[in-house]
Design a protein around this motif. Sequence first.
Motif, PDB file in Angstrom:
ATOM      1  N   ARG A  68      -7.152   6.621   5.690  1.00 14.16           N
ATOM      2  CA  ARG A  68      -7.364   7.993   6.127  1.00 14.16           C
ATOM      3  C   ARG A  68      -6.369   8.924   5.434  1.00 14.16           C
ATOM      4  N   ILE A  69      -6.552   9.114   4.130  1.00 20.24           N
ATOM      5  CA  ILE A  69      -5.645   9.991   3.401  1.00 20.24           C
ATOM      6  C   ILE A  69      -6.313  11.307   3.050  1.00 20.24           C
ATOM      7  N   GLN A  89       4.874   7.320  -6.383  1.00 19.19           N
ATOM      8  CA  GLN A  89       5.737   6.761  -7.416  1.00 19.19           C
ATOM      9  C   GLN A  89       4.903   6.464  -8.664  1.00 19.19           C
ATOM     10  N   PRO A  90       5.205   7.098  -9.787  1.00 19.94           N
ATOM     11  CA  PRO A  90       4.466   6.820 -11.023  1.00 19.94           C
ATOM     12  C   PRO A  90       4.636   5.366 -11.470  1.00 19.94           C
ATOM     13  N   VAL A  99      -7.904   4.625  -4.829  1.00 19.80           N
ATOM     14  CA  VAL A  99      -8.818   4.017  -5.803  1.00 19.80           C
ATOM     15  C   VAL A  99      -9.956   3.319  -5.065  1.00 19.80           C
ATOM     16  N   GLU A 100      -9.640   2.741  -3.905  1.00 19.57           N
ATOM     17  CA  GLU A 100     -10.659   2.078  -3.100  1.00 19.57           C
ATOM     18  C   GLU A 100     -11.739   3.077  -2.669  1.00 19.57           C
ATOM     19  N   GLN A 101     -11.326   4.256  -2.228  1.00 26.33           N
ATOM     20  CA  GLN A 101     -12.301   5.270  -1.850  1.00 26.33           C
ATOM     21  C   GLN A 101     -13.162   5.686  -3.033  1.00 26.33           C
ATOM     22  N   GLU A 124      -2.660   2.972  -7.154  1.00 27.69           N
ATOM     23  CA  GLU A 124      -3.382   2.996  -5.882  1.00 27.69           C
ATOM     24  C   GLU A 124      -4.055   4.322  -5.572  1.00 27.69           C
ATOM     25  N   PHE A 125      -3.533   5.414  -6.148  1.00 24.77           N
ATOM     26  CA  PHE A 125      -4.053   6.734  -5.795  1.00 24.77           C
ATOM     27  C   PHE A 125      -4.421   7.539  -7.035  1.00 24.77           C
ATOM     28  N   MET A 126      -5.389   8.426  -6.854  1.00 22.89           N
ATOM     29  CA  MET A 126      -5.920   9.173  -7.981  1.00 22.89           C
ATOM     30  C   MET A 126      -6.454  10.519  -7.503  1.00 22.89           C
ATOM     31  N   LEU A 127      -6.821  11.372  -8.441  1.00 28.06           N
ATOM     32  CA  LEU A 127      -7.548  12.589  -8.124  1.00 28.06           C
ATOM     33  C   LEU A 127      -9.029  12.235  -8.129  1.00 28.06           C
ATOM     34  N   ARG A 128      -9.728  12.611  -7.073  1.00 25.88           N
ATOM     35  CA  ARG A 128     -11.123  12.177  -6.937  1.00 25.88           C
ATOM     36  C   ARG A 128     -11.947  12.586  -8.164  1.00 25.88           C
TER      37      ARG A 128
END
Length: 438
Positions: free
Chosen positions: A12-13, A45-46, A108-110, A135-139
């Motif tokens: 839930r981010i 964290q990059p 990334v999972e989303q 783990e995270f990105m811009l949609r």
Amino acid sequence: MPGAKNFLKIPRISTTFPRIIIRTLSTKPIGNLKSTLEINRRVYQPDQWTNVNPRILSFLERRIHVQEHHPLSIVRQRIVKFFGEKYRNSKGNPLFSTHDSLSPIVSVEQNFDSLLIPKDHPSREKSQSYYLNREFMLRAHTTVHQAELITAGLDNFLVVGDVYRRDEINSTHYPVFHQLDAVRIHTKKSLFGELDLQVMEENPPALEESTHQSYHTLEAVKLTEQELKDTLVGLVKSLFGQKVKYRWVTTTFPFTHPSWELEIFHRDEWLEVLGCGIMRHEILRRCGHENAIGYAFGLGLERLAMALFQIPDIRLFWSRDSGFLNQFHNDMPPGKIYKPVSLYPQCSNDLSFWLPGTSSPDSFDSNDLYDEVRSVGGDMVEQVHLHDQFTHPKTGRTSLCFRIIYRHMEKTLTQAEVNDIHEKIGKTLVEKFSVEIR
């Protein structure tokens, strides 16, 4: 197929972001990002996947799709109004909820796994999408929010927002653009009423049909398809006029089957305006819908606005110039088109460089170059394309020549200004990619 207790857990981010606050927490250079990021009190964290840059991050707070009287906001409001008038609940209220402030930072999972996008799909590559880290990105599309909203109990909704993709540079492509997605889910009762018909097959065949998913009955598929297509034809007629010519083209998407694209005949050519289809049952099942069928569609606001208002360059949507923005207002009549404030001249410079050692052209990703050109030149860069390629017969070294066309949207550029930017771009390429300027 997972059981009901093993539904995919979606982090839930994607909370609403009324304002984007970005802080740097260190100055240690890491890849394209020179500092650890804190965005709305969350630290990223990059790592080796990080490929966002300060210019791309600067777009996070613009939110031009909800800016009053902006052409993208006008198109958004017209689509929301269409669905609000077409679909109403028993109390007379709009059936579709609208979500236009969901966070553009997703997992990334989303972005991929929740939509059944294969692990080897090209869109997952660093050359195609913007990553904060592994783990995270811009949609990359607003479709990413389907699973979380369905899991939250929504059956009919519109999602609008900014999306980010690494892309070429020309008048119709930009690393940030805007999409509108929609989902409508039917149960047996909402689809068939009191008729003794079923949505799901009792014993679905092992092999999927080319015409529909094996889980669904043919009656459910055909009725859902008819509603989907009638709705979307009604939408384009409401935008482009009742006499607009259209056609359906069968296509393929990872998250729908069957799938189609809708094209309209606009200004003497066929223009693709949206993609749609019957949602993959696996997505619905993971979200708690064992006995339901749904449709989904997605469209680009820039593509529609450029066609509706005859806006020639996608960069104009980001302009703060009053000469552009004052031409649009929420109650402007249909058919009104954009009138150029001024036609400023182009400046064109070539940039030639040797690739490191005996590197092959295939090892050099043009999207990396486009990102750096945009970071340095900003919206003064109108086009970039590969103009020439040469391999030295003796040394085996490869030279690439890119032609960069500059044009400011709000003033005339001098050749001196262009030369200064061009030189900075060359120095950046040398620093980032170890190329040798010719």
